[in-house]
Design a protein around this motif. Structure first.
Motif, PDB file in Angstrom:
ATOM      1  N   ALA A  59      63.728   1.006  46.215  1.00  0.00           N
ATOM      2  CA  ALA A  59      63.160  -0.243  46.718  1.00  0.00           C
ATOM      3  C   ALA A  59      63.974  -1.460  46.310  1.00  0.00           C
ATOM      4  CB  ALA A  59      61.730  -0.398  46.212  1.00  0.00           C
ATOM      5  N   PHE A  60      64.613  -1.391  45.182  1.00  0.00           N
ATOM      6  CA  PHE A  60      65.250  -2.588  44.683  1.00  0.00           C
ATOM      7  C   PHE A  60      66.667  -2.746  45.207  1.00  0.00           C
ATOM      8  CE2 PHE A  60      61.899  -1.282  41.939  1.00  0.00           C
ATOM      9  CZ  PHE A  60      61.178  -2.445  41.806  1.00  0.00           C
ATOM     10  N   ALA A  61      67.094  -1.873  46.102  1.00  0.00           N
ATOM     11  CA  ALA A  61      68.359  -2.051  46.779  1.00  0.00           C
ATOM     12  C   ALA A  61      68.151  -2.762  48.101  1.00  0.00           C
ATOM     13  CB  ALA A  61      69.034  -0.696  47.011  1.00  0.00           C
ATOM     14  N   SER A  62      66.893  -2.995  48.455  1.00  0.00           N
ATOM     15  CA  SER A  62      66.556  -3.578  49.747  1.00  0.00           C
ATOM     16  C   SER A  62      66.974  -5.030  49.826  1.00  0.00           C
ATOM     17  CB  SER A  62      65.047  -3.468  49.991  1.00  0.00           C
ATOM     18  OG  SER A  62      64.674  -4.210  51.113  1.00  0.00           O
ATOM     19  N   THR A  63      67.416  -5.442  51.006  1.00  0.00           N
ATOM     20  CA  THR A  63      67.799  -6.825  51.229  1.00  0.00           C
ATOM     21  C   THR A  63      66.598  -7.744  51.250  1.00  0.00           C
ATOM     22  OG1 THR A  63      67.705  -6.444  53.614  1.00  0.00           O
ATOM     23  CG2 THR A  63      69.840  -6.184  52.538  1.00  0.00           C
ATOM     24  N   ALA A  64      65.377  -7.169  51.324  1.00  0.00           N
ATOM     25  CA  ALA A  64      64.175  -7.990  51.361  1.00  0.00           C
ATOM     26  C   ALA A  64      63.810  -8.526  49.987  1.00  0.00           C
ATOM     27  CB  ALA A  64      63.004  -7.188  51.928  1.00  0.00           C
ATOM     28  N   GLN A  65      64.454  -7.988  48.941  1.00  0.00           N
ATOM     29  CA  GLN A  65      64.098  -8.408  47.601  1.00  0.00           C
ATOM     30  C   GLN A  65      64.648  -9.800  47.326  1.00  0.00           C
ATOM     31  OE1 GLN A  65      65.282  -5.641  44.685  1.00  0.00           O
ATOM     32  NE2 GLN A  65      64.804  -6.937  42.955  1.00  0.00           N
ATOM     33  N   GLN A  86      48.272   0.133  55.516  1.00  0.00           N
ATOM     34  CA  GLN A  86      48.625   0.619  54.194  1.00  0.00           C
ATOM     35  C   GLN A  86      49.842  -0.162  53.701  1.00  0.00           C
ATOM     36  OE1 GLN A  86      49.213   4.967  54.346  1.00  0.00           O
ATOM     37  NE2 GLN A  86      48.237   4.881  56.349  1.00  0.00           N
ATOM     38  N   THR A  87      49.986  -0.235  52.394  1.00  0.00           N
ATOM     39  CA  THR A  87      51.167  -0.887  51.842  1.00  0.00           C
ATOM     40  C   THR A  87      51.615  -0.157  50.584  1.00  0.00           C
ATOM     41  OG1 THR A  87      52.133  -3.008  51.214  1.00  0.00           O
ATOM     42  CG2 THR A  87      49.930  -2.537  50.375  1.00  0.00           C
ATOM     43  N   TYR A  88      52.929  -0.060  50.414  1.00  0.00           N
ATOM     44  CA  TYR A  88      53.524   0.545  49.220  1.00  0.00           C
ATOM     45  C   TYR A  88      54.181  -0.582  48.429  1.00  0.00           C
ATOM     46  CZ  TYR A  88      57.170   2.882  46.471  1.00  0.00           C
ATOM     47  OH  TYR A  88      58.001   3.292  45.453  1.00  0.00           O
ATOM     48  N   LEU A  89      53.645  -0.862  47.260  1.00  0.00           N
ATOM     49  CA  LEU A  89      54.121  -1.945  46.429  1.00  0.00           C
ATOM     50  C   LEU A  89      54.840  -1.377  45.216  1.00  0.00           C
ATOM     51  CD1 LEU A  89      54.190  -4.996  45.852  1.00  0.00           C
ATOM     52  CD2 LEU A  89      52.019  -4.713  44.632  1.00  0.00           C
ATOM     53  N   SER A  90      56.138  -1.653  45.114  1.00  0.00           N
ATOM     54  CA  SER A  90      56.943  -1.152  44.007  1.00  0.00           C
ATOM     55  C   SER A  90      57.267  -2.309  43.067  1.00  0.00           C
ATOM     56  CB  SER A  90      58.242  -0.529  44.537  1.00  0.00           C
ATOM     57  OG  SER A  90      58.993   0.021  43.474  1.00  0.00           O
ATOM     58  N   GLN A  91      56.942  -2.139  41.784  1.00  0.00           N
ATOM     59  CA  GLN A  91      57.116  -3.198  40.810  1.00  0.00           C
ATOM     60  C   GLN A  91      57.870  -2.709  39.583  1.00  0.00           C
ATOM     61  OE1 GLN A  91      52.958  -5.497  40.913  1.00  0.00           O
ATOM     62  NE2 GLN A  91      52.750  -3.322  40.612  1.00  0.00           N
ATOM     63  N   ARG A  92      58.759  -3.519  39.075  1.00  0.00           N
ATOM     64  CA  ARG A  92      59.388  -3.245  37.784  1.00  0.00           C
ATOM     65  C   ARG A  92      58.671  -4.101  36.754  1.00  0.00           C
ATOM     66  NH1 ARG A  92      64.056  -5.138  35.074  1.00  0.00           N
ATOM     67  NH2 ARG A  92      64.423  -6.570  36.801  1.00  0.00           N
ATOM     68  N   ILE A  93      58.154  -3.460  35.724  1.00  0.00           N
ATOM     69  CA  ILE A  93      57.324  -4.170  34.755  1.00  0.00           C
ATOM     70  C   ILE A  93      57.840  -3.966  33.333  1.00  0.00           C
ATOM     71  CG2 ILE A  93      55.295  -3.859  36.219  1.00  0.00           C
ATOM     72  CD1 ILE A  93      54.301  -1.813  34.088  1.00  0.00           C
ATOM     73  N   GLU A  94      57.343  -4.796  32.445  1.00  0.00           N
ATOM     74  CA  GLU A  94      57.593  -4.641  31.017  1.00  0.00           C
ATOM     75  C   GLU A  94      56.238  -4.618  30.326  1.00  0.00           C
ATOM     76  OE1 GLU A  94      61.077  -6.564  28.860  1.00  0.00           O
ATOM     77  OE2 GLU A  94      59.368  -7.799  28.212  1.00  0.00           O
ATOM     78  N   THR A 134      56.610  -2.437  50.964  1.00  0.00           N
ATOM     79  CA  THR A 134      56.999  -1.704  52.166  1.00  0.00           C
ATOM     80  C   THR A 134      55.735  -1.325  52.928  1.00  0.00           C
ATOM     81  OG1 THR A 134      58.929  -0.757  51.046  1.00  0.00           O
ATOM     82  CG2 THR A 134      58.237   0.297  53.092  1.00  0.00           C
ATOM     83  N   PRO A 135      55.490  -1.902  54.108  1.00  0.00           N
ATOM     84  CA  PRO A 135      54.320  -1.516  54.899  1.00  0.00           C
ATOM     85  C   PRO A 135      54.399  -0.046  55.297  1.00  0.00           C
ATOM     86  CG  PRO A 135      55.249  -3.577  55.690  1.00  0.00           C
ATOM     87  CD  PRO A 135      56.243  -2.989  54.737  1.00  0.00           C
ATOM     88  N   LEU A 136      53.288   0.642  55.272  1.00  0.00           N
ATOM     89  CA  LEU A 136      53.196   2.031  55.699  1.00  0.00           C
ATOM     90  C   LEU A 136      52.158   2.141  56.808  1.00  0.00           C
ATOM     91  CD1 LEU A 136      53.134   3.895  52.253  1.00  0.00           C
ATOM     92  CD2 LEU A 136      55.108   3.556  53.757  1.00  0.00           C
TER      93      LEU A 136
END
Length: 345
Positions: free
Chosen positions: A17-23, A157-165, A188-190
């Motif tokens: 997900a974090f290679a996406s240009t939408a980020q 539906q939605t797929y939400l990918s998060q990097r957290i600490e 990312t919409p599903l």
């Protein structure tokens, strides 16, 4: 409320997900980052102070506690866009004047997520948990999607990918709490795959209509003459294993191909809840005796084509391809073109 479907994976892969240009703020994620996935599509999402997940996956809770205060991790969620009306979710519906109205999870989903702590996890982390019965994840800032991305969400539906600490575990009374700092995220919409299409992209649509339905920018394999009879479209923002076959200027089929680097692809389900990675037995249980079972052209007798037709004329259906290990490697939905062995041929 039914138990949530929860899964934990430790991946030796770069999170797609974090290679996406939408980020908006792309940051490389180390390949060793732990990974947790909450799939809440089959559950009610409560518009109350806390969302409590019943009977959570033991390994997931173990991972969250083990990784607390240990650095970054990937924390993903799969949700439905709209939750039920407020009054249907109250413990005492009589407190509502009426049935209420559907609300959007962007603005109304609670920010604290709580779950039971399984007995084995309590035992393994007795000193850290101090007898706590519940684990709550408490964001230091908004846990979910930034407001600037809300307009990108149009599907059910939605797929939400998060990097957290995650911070350290703190315990008060019988509740263990982990503070969460969200570093970056992408949505990312599903949608559901069916013989009628994929979400708002319906079989029979023109290219312009498909592009409008998918919202996200799309790439095309069409080259040279504008009279090419068959070509493919793909959403630039993913899922990467999702493709749309245009035949004679109309959408003829939608395909999902297994992609080990793309979690979003593996989350796409049919109307009977089948997805890539499921087994032949799963497909048989979902679609019954009406499946046509044939040997795979390239995988030999251990690979199969399992085809389900929606009508006797065999003009609309779904085909599942399985590999030698008996798991689904591809799904095709749409017209009779689902039986084409090499996509356009």
């Amino acid at each position: 409320m039914q138990s949530a479907t929860l899964a934990v994976l430790t991946l030796g892969l770069t999170h797609f997900a974090f290679a996406s240009t939408a980020q908006e703020n792309p940051v490389a994620i180390p390949e060793t980052d732990p990974y947790v996935l909450f799939d809440l599509r089959d559950n009610f999402v409560w518009n109350l102070t806390h969302y409590q997940i019943l009977d959570p996956d033991e390994t997931m809770v173990e991972t969250l506690i083990t990784e607390a205060d240990q650095g970054q991790m990937v924390f993903d969620m799969v949700l439905r866009d709209t939750v039920p009306p407020y009054c249907e979710l109250r413990f005492d519906p009589t407190i509502c004047d009426d049935r209420g109205s559907p609300v959007n999870w962007f603005s109304d989903l609670p920010q604290t997520i709580c779950m039971d702590i399984p007995a084995n996890v309590s035992f393994n982390h007795a000193k850290q948990l101090k007898g706590a019965k519940f684990l709550c994840l408490e964001p230091r800032e908004k846990l979910f999607l930034p407001e600037s991305w809300q307009s990108q969400q149009t599907g059910a539906q939605t797929y939400l990918s998060q990097r957290i600490e995650p911070g350290a575990v703190t315990v008060r009374d019988d509740i263990a709490t982990i503070d969460i700092l969200v570093l970056d995220a992408i949505n990312t919409p599903l949608a559901t795959l069916s013989p009628e299409g994929y979400g708002d992209a319906k079989i029979g649509m023109t290219e312009d209509q498909v592009r409008t339905a998918m919202v996200e920018p799309m790439t095309s394999t069409r080259e040279g003459s504008e009279n090419n009879a068959c070509y493919h479209l793909q959403s630039a923002g993913g899922p990467t294993g999702l493709g749309f076959m245009m035949l004679d200027e109309k959408l003829a089929r939608v395909s999902v191909y297994a992609d080990e680097y793309d979690i979003a692809t593996s989350l796409i389900r049919t109307g009977h809840n089948i997805q890539v990675g499921d087994t032949i037995d799963d497909v048989l249980a979902a679609y019954g005796d009406n499946l046509i079972d044939e040997e795979h052209e390239y995988e030999g007798p251990d690979g199969r084509y399992l085809t389900w037709w929606e009508n006797d004329a065999k003009t609309s259906g779904i085909r599942f391809e399985t590999g030698p290990d008996g798991t689904v490697t591809a799904m095709h939905a749409g017209t009779g073109s689902i039986t084409l062995l090499e996509s356009c041929y």
